[in-house]
Structure formats: C-alpha cells, structure tokens
Design a protein around this motif. Sequence first.
Motif, PDB file in Angstrom:
ATOM      1  N   PRO A  35       0.647  13.713  17.202  1.00 27.02           N
ATOM      2  CA  PRO A  35      -0.804  13.880  17.249  1.00 27.02           C
ATOM      3  C   PRO A  35      -1.505  13.217  16.077  1.00 27.02           C
ATOM      4  O   PRO A  35      -0.934  13.046  15.011  1.00 27.02           O
ATOM      5  CB  PRO A  35      -0.978  15.398  17.200  1.00 27.02           C
ATOM      6  CG  PRO A  35       0.252  15.908  16.530  1.00 27.02           C
ATOM      7  CD  PRO A  35       1.349  14.914  16.728  1.00 27.02           C
ATOM      8  N   GLY A  36      -2.766  12.848  16.305  1.00 23.51           N
ATOM      9  CA  GLY A  36      -3.603  12.331  15.223  1.00 23.51           C
ATOM     10  C   GLY A  36      -4.417  13.448  14.619  1.00 23.51           C
ATOM     11  O   GLY A  36      -3.957  14.594  14.565  1.00 23.51           O
ATOM     12  N   VAL A  54      -7.192   4.625   4.902  1.00 21.14           N
ATOM     13  CA  VAL A  54      -7.590   3.214   4.991  1.00 21.14           C
ATOM     14  C   VAL A  54      -8.555   2.871   3.851  1.00 21.14           C
ATOM     15  O   VAL A  54      -8.397   1.848   3.177  1.00 21.14           O
ATOM     16  CB  VAL A  54      -8.233   2.898   6.358  1.00 21.14           C
ATOM     17  CG1 VAL A  54      -8.606   1.433   6.448  1.00 21.14           C
ATOM     18  CG2 VAL A  54      -7.288   3.265   7.482  1.00 21.14           C
ATOM     19  N   THR A  55      -9.543   3.741   3.604  1.00 24.59           N
ATOM     20  CA  THR A  55     -10.484   3.481   2.511  1.00 24.59           C
ATOM     21  C   THR A  55      -9.739   3.446   1.179  1.00 24.59           C
ATOM     22  O   THR A  55      -9.915   2.521   0.389  1.00 24.59           O
ATOM     23  CB  THR A  55     -11.562   4.593   2.451  1.00 24.59           C
ATOM     24  OG1 THR A  55     -12.011   4.858   3.768  1.00 24.59           O
ATOM     25  CG2 THR A  55     -12.723   4.184   1.591  1.00 24.59           C
ATOM     26  N   GLU A  98       7.773   5.712  15.322  1.00 20.16           N
ATOM     27  CA  GLU A  98       8.128   5.572  13.914  1.00 20.16           C
ATOM     28  C   GLU A  98       7.709   6.823  13.169  1.00 20.16           C
ATOM     29  O   GLU A  98       6.774   7.508  13.565  1.00 20.16           O
ATOM     30  CB  GLU A  98       7.409   4.362  13.299  1.00 20.16           C
ATOM     31  CG  GLU A  98       7.925   3.041  13.803  1.00 20.16           C
ATOM     32  CD  GLU A  98       7.094   1.859  13.314  1.00 20.16           C
ATOM     33  OE1 GLU A  98       7.617   0.751  13.354  1.00 20.16           O
ATOM     34  OE2 GLU A  98       5.937   2.037  12.910  1.00 20.16           O
ATOM     35  N   MET A  99       8.371   7.064  12.051  1.00 23.18           N
ATOM     36  CA  MET A  99       8.006   8.212  11.228  1.00 23.18           C
ATOM     37  C   MET A  99       6.621   7.979  10.647  1.00 23.18           C
ATOM     38  O   MET A  99       6.394   6.993   9.966  1.00 23.18           O
ATOM     39  CB  MET A  99       9.040   8.350  10.107  1.00 23.18           C
ATOM     40  CG  MET A  99       8.804   9.529   9.217  1.00 23.18           C
ATOM     41  SD  MET A  99       9.151  11.066  10.058  1.00 23.18           S
ATOM     42  CE  MET A  99      10.929  11.133   9.903  1.00 23.18           C
ATOM     43  N   PRO A 100       5.637   8.836  10.949  1.00 24.31           N
ATOM     44  CA  PRO A 100       4.291   8.556  10.462  1.00 24.31           C
ATOM     45  C   PRO A 100       4.115   8.886   8.985  1.00 24.31           C
ATOM     46  O   PRO A 100       4.780   9.758   8.447  1.00 24.31           O
ATOM     47  CB  PRO A 100       3.416   9.484  11.316  1.00 24.31           C
ATOM     48  CG  PRO A 100       4.302  10.588  11.728  1.00 24.31           C
ATOM     49  CD  PRO A 100       5.719  10.078  11.733  1.00 24.31           C
ATOM     50  N   GLY A 101       3.212   8.132   8.339  1.00 22.14           N
ATOM     51  CA  GLY A 101       2.830   8.452   6.958  1.00 22.14           C
ATOM     52  C   GLY A 101       1.599   9.327   6.989  1.00 22.14           C
ATOM     53  O   GLY A 101       1.413  10.133   7.900  1.00 22.14           O
ATOM     54  N   TYR A 116      -0.896   7.318  10.098  1.00 24.39           N
ATOM     55  CA  TYR A 116      -0.794   5.869   9.909  1.00 24.39           C
ATOM     56  C   TYR A 116       0.632   5.513   9.530  1.00 24.39           C
ATOM     57  O   TYR A 116       1.323   6.303   8.885  1.00 24.39           O
ATOM     58  CB  TYR A 116      -1.750   5.398   8.813  1.00 24.39           C
ATOM     59  CG  TYR A 116      -3.197   5.403   9.237  1.00 24.39           C
ATOM     60  CD1 TYR A 116      -3.682   4.404  10.080  1.00 24.39           C
ATOM     61  CD2 TYR A 116      -4.065   6.393   8.820  1.00 24.39           C
ATOM     62  CE1 TYR A 116      -5.008   4.403  10.484  1.00 24.39           C
ATOM     63  CE2 TYR A 116      -5.392   6.391   9.223  1.00 24.39           C
ATOM     64  CZ  TYR A 116      -5.851   5.404  10.054  1.00 24.39           C
ATOM     65  OH  TYR A 116      -7.149   5.402  10.463  1.00 24.39           O
ATOM     66  N   PRO A 117       1.090   4.313   9.900  1.00 21.85           N
ATOM     67  CA  PRO A 117       2.457   3.944   9.529  1.00 21.85           C
ATOM     68  C   PRO A 117       2.585   3.814   8.011  1.00 21.85           C
ATOM     69  O   PRO A 117       1.601   3.549   7.316  1.00 21.85           O
ATOM     70  CB  PRO A 117       2.650   2.591  10.212  1.00 21.85           C
ATOM     71  CG  PRO A 117       1.296   2.079  10.526  1.00 21.85           C
ATOM     72  CD  PRO A 117       0.416   3.273  10.685  1.00 21.85           C
ATOM     73  N   ALA A 118       3.798   3.987   7.542  1.00 22.59           N
ATOM     74  CA  ALA A 118       4.025   3.953   6.099  1.00 22.59           C
ATOM     75  C   ALA A 118       3.729   2.577   5.514  1.00 22.59           C
ATOM     76  O   ALA A 118       3.468   2.455   4.325  1.00 22.59           O
ATOM     77  CB  ALA A 118       5.474   4.354   5.808  1.00 22.59           C
ATOM     78  N   TYR A 119       3.735   1.528   6.359  1.00 23.59           N
ATOM     79  CA  TYR A 119       3.486   0.183   5.837  1.00 23.59           C
ATOM     80  C   TYR A 119       2.010  -0.192   5.839  1.00 23.59           C
ATOM     81  O   TYR A 119       1.647  -1.340   5.610  1.00 23.59           O
ATOM     82  CB  TYR A 119       4.300  -0.857   6.623  1.00 23.59           C
ATOM     83  CG  TYR A 119       4.246  -0.705   8.128  1.00 23.59           C
ATOM     84  CD1 TYR A 119       3.134  -1.120   8.854  1.00 23.59           C
ATOM     85  CD2 TYR A 119       5.319  -0.145   8.833  1.00 23.59           C
ATOM     86  CE1 TYR A 119       3.076  -0.972  10.225  1.00 23.59           C
ATOM     87  CE2 TYR A 119       5.266   0.015  10.212  1.00 23.59           C
ATOM     88  CZ  TYR A 119       4.144  -0.404  10.898  1.00 23.59           C
ATOM     89  OH  TYR A 119       4.080  -0.250  12.267  1.00 23.59           O
ATOM     90  N   LEU A 120       1.129   0.785   6.082  1.00 29.64           N
ATOM     91  CA  LEU A 120      -0.315   0.495   6.115  1.00 29.64           C
ATOM     92  C   LEU A 120      -0.793  -0.177   4.831  1.00 29.64           C
ATOM     93  O   LEU A 120      -1.454  -1.223   4.860  1.00 29.64           O
ATOM     94  CB  LEU A 120      -1.104   1.783   6.354  1.00 29.64           C
ATOM     95  CG  LEU A 120      -2.626   1.653   6.214  1.00 29.64           C
ATOM     96  CD1 LEU A 120      -3.204   0.920   7.403  1.00 29.64           C
ATOM     97  CD2 LEU A 120      -3.282   3.020   6.079  1.00 29.64           C
ATOM     98  N   ALA A 121      -0.438   0.417   3.687  1.00 30.74           N
ATOM     99  CA  ALA A 121      -0.920  -0.111   2.404  1.00 30.74           C
ATOM    100  C   ALA A 121      -0.428  -1.538   2.210  1.00 30.74           C
ATOM    101  O   ALA A 121      -1.173  -2.417   1.766  1.00 30.74           O
ATOM    102  CB  ALA A 121      -0.431   0.775   1.266  1.00 30.74           C
ATOM    103  N   ALA A 122       0.821  -1.792   2.567  1.00 32.80           N
ATOM    104  CA  ALA A 122       1.391  -3.125   2.391  1.00 32.80           C
ATOM    105  C   ALA A 122       0.665  -4.152   3.258  1.00 32.80           C
ATOM    106  O   ALA A 122       0.332  -5.250   2.806  1.00 32.80           O
ATOM    107  CB  ALA A 122       2.879  -3.103   2.734  1.00 32.80           C
TER     108      ALA A 122
END
Lengths: 459, 584
Positions: free
Chosen positions: A266-267, B400-401, B348-351, B355-361
Amino acid sequence: MKEYRTISKIAGPLLFVQKTEPIGYGELVNITLSDGSTKRGQVLDTSDELVVVQVFESTAGLGRDSGVRFTGEAIKMPVGHEMLGRILSGGGKPIDGGPEIVPEKRIDITGAAINPYARGMPADFIQTGISTIDGTNTLVRGQKLPIFSAAGLPHNNVALQIARQAKVPGSVEEFAVVFAGMGITKEEANAFMQDFERTGALERAVVFLNLADDPAVERIITPRLALTTAEYLAFELGMHVLVILTDMTNYCEALRQIGAAREEVPGRRGYPGYMYTDLASIYERAGMIKGRKGSVTQIPILTMPGDDITHPIPDLTGYITEGQIVVSRELHRKGIYPPINVLPSLSRLMNLGIGVGKTREDHKKVSDQMYAAYAEGNDLRGLVAIVGKDALSERDRMFLEFADLFEQRFVRQGIDEDRTIGEGTLDLGWDLLATIPVEQLSRIDRELIEKYHPKFRAK
Amino acid sequence: MNEGQNGTGGKLKRIAGPVVTAVGLDAHMYDVVKVGTEELMGEVIKVDGEAIIIQVYEDTTGLRPGEPVSNTGLSLAVDLGPGLLTSIYDGIQRPLEVLVDKMGSFIERGVSAPGISRDKKWEFKPLAKAGDEVVPGSIIGEVQETNIVHRIMVPPNAKGGTIRAIQGGSYTVEETIATLEDGTELKMMHRWPVRVPRPVREKKNPTIPLITGQRILDGLFPIAKGGTAAIPGPFGSGKTVTQQQLAKWSDAEIVVYIGCGERGNEMTEVLTEFPELQDPKSGKPLMERTILIANTSNMPVAAREASVYTGITIAEYFRDMGYDVSLMADSTSRWAEAMREISSRLEEMPGEEGYPAYLAARLAEFYERSGLVTTLNGDSGSVSVIGAVSPPGGDFSEPVTQNTLRIVKVFWALDAKLSQRRHFPSINWLNSYSLYLDTLGPWYDREVSPEWNILRAWAMEVLQKEAELQEIVQLVGSDALPETEQITIEVARLIREVFLQQNAYDPVDTFCSMGKQYDMMKAIRSYADQAYAAQVAGVPPTQIITIKAKNDLPQIKFTKDYEPMLDGIMKAMETEFTQLRSSA
C-alpha cells in the motif's frame, strides 16, 4: 467460448482460475453460478498457470463449482443517442423499467488518452449563475473542476444548481448531462432524480447509479461507463456534456479494497500506489478535441475525510484537476448558501475563459482585488478575537467589514438564483469594492476604475 | 552503439499491468524489446533466472501469455539531429503531431514513429573541409533549423580522424554528409541512449545568472546558467505557471519543457501560446527554440518514467553545440511516482513512503546531468535544470522534496497561503534560498549596478524584520508598534506588493528586465530613506504611511516605458515629504 470450472481460490472480490488457455490481460469475464445467475469480472493478472479475475459484483454464491468464461475482449459499453433520458445501474444495465439500450456502437470503456496535440484549447466561459464560481473561479468548457466537500455539507445542491443553470451565454448548441453516482445513498439518488425530473433535465441526461448497497467493486467501472457515454455524446454526436461524478471518495475506497484483496504494497494511508495514475485515467477524460464540435466538462464531487484537504483523495485529485471548488463548514454554519470558500478554491483555466469578448475586460482584476481584500479581512478576524475591534486601525476595520459584506452579499445567494456575469456578479463585486477607498484598490488600473467603479459610473 | 541482434524466440509468461514477464529471451538490462503480436515497445528492467521482467511503454490490455517477445538488443535511445526544435513528443520521443496523422485524436498503441523526420531535407553548410582532423564532438557544419543554427557534430561515440570528403547541399538526416579516411560515414543524425549522460571535457562552476524576467527569482533568488533549482509546492500554488514563465522568458537559447504526468489541457495551453509569443531578445516566436515533451497523467506510466531521460538527453545534445539550455521538468514527483509504481509491481522492498530505495540515487543522477561545461570540442555550453516537485498535502518533509533539496542549489518554496490571497508568484521569500548568490554577485555588480547586491540584502532584511513584527502585530495590533517599525511594515508591504508581486498575465509585467527591477527597488529604498528621515524630523507615521505618490508605484509594473512615470512619482514623493517635514 470455453467454460472453465477450475477456480482454485476466492478472496474478497478476487477469483483465481487455474489451467486456462492463454487469456488476455484486461479481458471481460462472465461467471455462471450453480443457480444459473451470472456475474461479470475483469482479468487483473494473467499467466500460464493462473488467471486473477476481479469480480464486479458481490462474490456471494460463488464457489469452486462456478463456471468461468473469458470473452476475449475488453469491457465495452453499448452506446446510442437513445440513452438520453435513461437511468442505468452502476454496471450499465437499465434500471428504469425501460427497454434494453439498442447500441449504435460498442466502445472500450478504458478510453484511450487524448493526444495532447489533438486537444482543443478550452476557452468558452460557462455561466453557472453562482457568483463565487463565475466571478472568482470561472468554469470553462472542457475543464475538470471538482467540488471538495465533506460529510454534512450541501455539495449536492451546489452540483445540482450548476447542472440546472450552466450555460454558455449566447450559445444554442446541444448539451447533455451525464451523472454517475458511486456509493451514494438511495435518498441522495432520489434527491438528484427528483430535481432532474422537476426541471426537465432528465430528458437531456444519462444517469448511472451505483448505490451504497451495490457492490463496491462495481464502482470501479461506473465512472468509466459514464465517461465513455459522455465521450460518445460529445465527440461523435457533437454535444456539450457536463459530467457529474459523485462521490469520488467512495470510488477510491473501492480501489483500496481491491488493492488490499490483491495483497499489494500500500501507499499513503493504505491507498494503492497507482491511485494517481488511476484517478488521472478518469479525470483526464475531460476536454475538447480540435476539429470536433462537442466537449466533456467534469464536475467530480468528493467528500474530504475529516475535512482534511491533505488526505490522499483530495490531494491527488487536486494535482490532476484544473482547480477545485471548496465547500466550507464554517460558512455553512453561518447559514450561508452556497458555502463556497473562495480562498482555497481555484480555477486554473479561468484566464482562458474570461476577459474581453468572453466575459468582461475588468473580470480578472476585480476578481484578484476581491480575493486580496477578502483574504486580508479574513486574517484580521483572528486578530479581532485577541485584541478586539477597537484596537484595529481604520484601514483594518474597512477590510474586516469587506470580508463580512463579501460573504453576506457576494457568496450568499438563493438556491434558484441565477446571476448573470455582468450585472449579476461583476457589478456586485464593484459595489462591494466601493466600500474601500479607490487608492487602496492597487490591483486594478485607473482606466478600469474610471469605467466601472460605482463612484464614477454614477456620474 | 551495438547493432541490433533482433533476437527472437521469447514468449510472454505473465501480464499484470504495465509490467510483464517473458521467458526464453536472451536479454540484458535496459534492452528495448518488442512485446506481443502488436510489437509494443518495452524495456528490460529486471533479469531473474529465466524470467525477463519488462516495463511496457504502452497499454497492455489484451496481451496474452504465449505471445512473442523479441529483443532489439539496443538501449532506449533518442534521435538527435535537425528537426528536433518546435517538436512535441511523448515520453519515448514519438512526435505527437505525427501520431495524430497516423491514428487520430486518441493515442492508440503499437504505432511507432521516428523522433525526427527521415524524409525532410535540410540545407547542410560545411564548416570543416577535407583534410581536417576531427575528434568526437567536433563541429563539422551547420543547418539553419529555425532561427536557431543547428550545429552538426561528430557523434561523441564515433572515433574521429581525418576528413576525406565533405560536401554541402540538401540532405536528409540519414544521408552521408562527410566521410573520414578510415571510411566512417558521418550523418546529420545520430542516436544516443537516454540513460547514459553525454560526455563532456570538463564541468565548471557557473558564474552567470539565468535571467528569467521574474523579479523574485532574478532579484532575490537567482539561478545560475548550468545550475539546478527545485520548485516544490502544494497543488494550486502556481508551480506550473512559474515553470511556464521560465520556459517563456528565461534567457536560455534552447528550452526543453517536460510535462511529466501532468494535465493534458495545460500542454495544450503551452502548445497554443508558445507559437504566438515572441522571444524578447530575438523577436522570433518562442516555439522556435523550444522542444516539448508531453506525457500526460493518463498516458502509460512507464513512458512517464522515461520522459525525464528523453528530455535531458536532448538538452545535453544542444549543450554540446555550445548553447545555454534550460530544462523544466513538471513534475519530478510524477516521475518518482512512476518509479514507485513500477517498483511495487516488481515487488521490490519499498523504502520511505513506498518509494524505491534507489529514489535518491536516481534524482541525484538526473540533476547531476545539468551544469556549465567545456564541451568535447572546447566550446562552452550549459544545461540548467528546474524541477517542479508536488509534495502530497504540501508537506515538504516527504521523500521526493527532501532528496531533491539535498542536491539542488536553489529552492523556490511555493506557498498556498500566498496564492490564496492572490500574491503571485506565490514564492515564499522567507523559506526560499539560492546558494549561487556569492558566485553570481560579481555579475550583478558588473552588469546591473554595484548597488544591487546591497539593495537586495536590504530588502531581505526588511522582509525578515516584517515577519518578526507581524508576530507582534498578531498579538497587540499594529498601532502598538513603535513608530519606526510602523514604517518598516509599510516599506515591507511595498516590497511585497510592488516588487515581489508580478502578474504573469499582464503583457508588460510578465517580463521585467534587470534594469527595471533595479529602478523599482531603488524607488522603494528611496521612499524608505525619506520616511525614516521624516519620522526622525517628527512627522507622525500615519502621515508618512498615507502619502499619495507611493500609491502610484504599482502602475510602474504595467507600463512599458516607465521611466518618465517613475521620475514623476519620485518627484511628487519628494514634494510631499518636504511639505510633511516643514509642517511638522
């Protein structure tokens, strides 16, 4: 069409079917129960071993002995111009006792995206007769402008008043209303129906009703059926269609329910991570197309859980739609109808629909000036509560009074009061602004003041 | 680039939304594949034993297990060459105008169209001659594309050498315009994989501001050419208007505008408006320097993920010609959400917040493709990146911000409170910042006035002071403030209402030159100096605050040749102050 009796698991609205031939993603599925009744569903996940079907109706009575047929095509909506005046269920079947719809065409309900290059630019001002919309948050043909409301507020009356009064001044083109009720109560539905019948609007309307006790999952397709019908009326028959979707909050709850049944990650607040994309696939189906006559204008209604505008449902909606009309509990408590709070309300397409040749040259600046003055007066109310009115400067008292006047005269109007844009709304705005000294009207140029300000008009 | 192998033999195994699984396919990560009998375009995003996981750029409804999947063996790449300017593309560089001709007003699937026309002929003018040594990035000729000269380069992934033959004339983008001694044929078009940054010789520190004509940006929080900025804000706070103002008026030579997961009607507005607007410098339609990428919110989510890369690759290409490019991405949050959606379908394992753990990258990689650079041929070019961020509920603490702020140098904080009172642009002057002030200071000294940096610092101080005073006013009312501070409040109001507020829809006020900004700020400063002096001389603040001349200051904004008017106002103001002082 082959019938499978290989259901391996039923969980909530989901059905798992094994050992099938290759089945297409998104196909329509017919399910036959042991008592001969049928239900419909759609393929959500397909692979060599297992097909997951989302059932649109209640799964009561389904068992491993039920038969499953895959139709080989996506869900389609039969449409025709005879649909005007008809009342259909949330699944698209007639419930008004009338005959089946004779389809002129069957259209895939998913709806392809309009190519941005082919879109026509919304530019026609729609006069709703409500000052807080026409004057300060103008609705334009092809726009999607939701009403953000909350439990216990008269959003339905506002929507009905818009549906009743909406017109493009000086235009005689054909119009239609498509109404989709999702999870609304029978009482609410009756209120809508009675109003449609009273005003004769039903003849020009197509109504889809998924009531509160109808299966929640059916709500997923109700708005899509409605919009498919609207697009047909607009882009093939050339009508200007106003679509009212209520209540989008119930739709999103259904989406969450399915997400949970599928055990998805879920989000925010348990709503699926793809809710933005999903809502966009509904809201983005408003607009105009270059070279075609009709238009689809959407007024979705949603109730903000806990009056919270940052809740994912209003939040994601606001990021997709072209503004929002916010109904306020505070104004409602003051007994003001329509209780539209203009401060958080917004119409992004307003500037395309107003001005010379559309409404009036002074429209934007009058609107901006009223906003600024009302915002300032409204802020001062907090201060008055602490220091009392006497401690205010003369200027401050003026703005404070303006805020009250604005609510009592500009916002407040009758449920059947249909104000024209010029004399009804903008001139009223000028009358209110005239309580403020001219030099404080910093957002309006001298020229316009000399032309429209009552002080000068009278001369 | 490696040649296509057209490996076949793959089969679809599972379809669930935009992510599908194939087996029996010989594939590498990020290979472009053709999925199903309709040959929908997709990209390999995961290899798991036999299973190849593919994100599909088009709607997958109706795909069945068992349908064929073939590998092109190529990465997702864009066409680079004459024909890019004035185009409007979807997220994978399909020209939307061509798609309308091919399939009508709605976007159907399985239709491909080249990014730039293969048939159109361009007049190629050689700038190099036979016998010249060229290296990757060397400019060998040019094409007058619009009013912009399109420089033709040796592709960065070619080898270079000695030119054997080069001939001017009319060519399509695929015809050979030059041959090298080793037999390499050079064409006007080349392709470049979008996920790979184009090489440069060196990245430099930016020193020149990107002038946008927006007072609060140029005046208070400037971005440098080659810099990065983020505009976060809740819905309705004016992100899109600000982005569009930047696309219209910023003094970049090329503008790439990415509408990533945004509204269709907004893109139509851009499409209708831009051809009619004129570049204040060249007088030519703004569209001639613009490339639009429109992947609206209801177009396929995987193509939304790709749109940002498509845009920045095109921007880098023009940078390599020596141009200053600015890129607007509206909105990077939609891009991040597309990543999240794909990631969750991959289980995938969420962060944080799913969001995916690679978002920042990924965000960092993207913004790092900006910069002021020395190109491979020794020229200088830049890509400035301005990303809009749409935080849920306007809450800036979301991932994201936060991850964006860790990278970008300029932060323009949009504020819903300001937009509600129609203070536009609704950029909060207390929360926003620019880290380029020091490096850009010398430019302002040189090009605007040595006084400017002082005026700017003064204005910021007044605004800060006002915020503190407002807290007191909220408790005791404005009459209770000391006299000097009542004047400070009035000066701050002038800075806000005259300088900071700017009407994007007014034909004159929509763009404000740096010179005019300076004159306006100087006028406010002059009022402030006279006001404080009058107060010391014993004039009561109510009289100082109500002098008439300053009420005309806002009219300056809407007046094109404002100088005589401003002079008049300033003279009238002096006269009024003189009278006040003499009667005190």
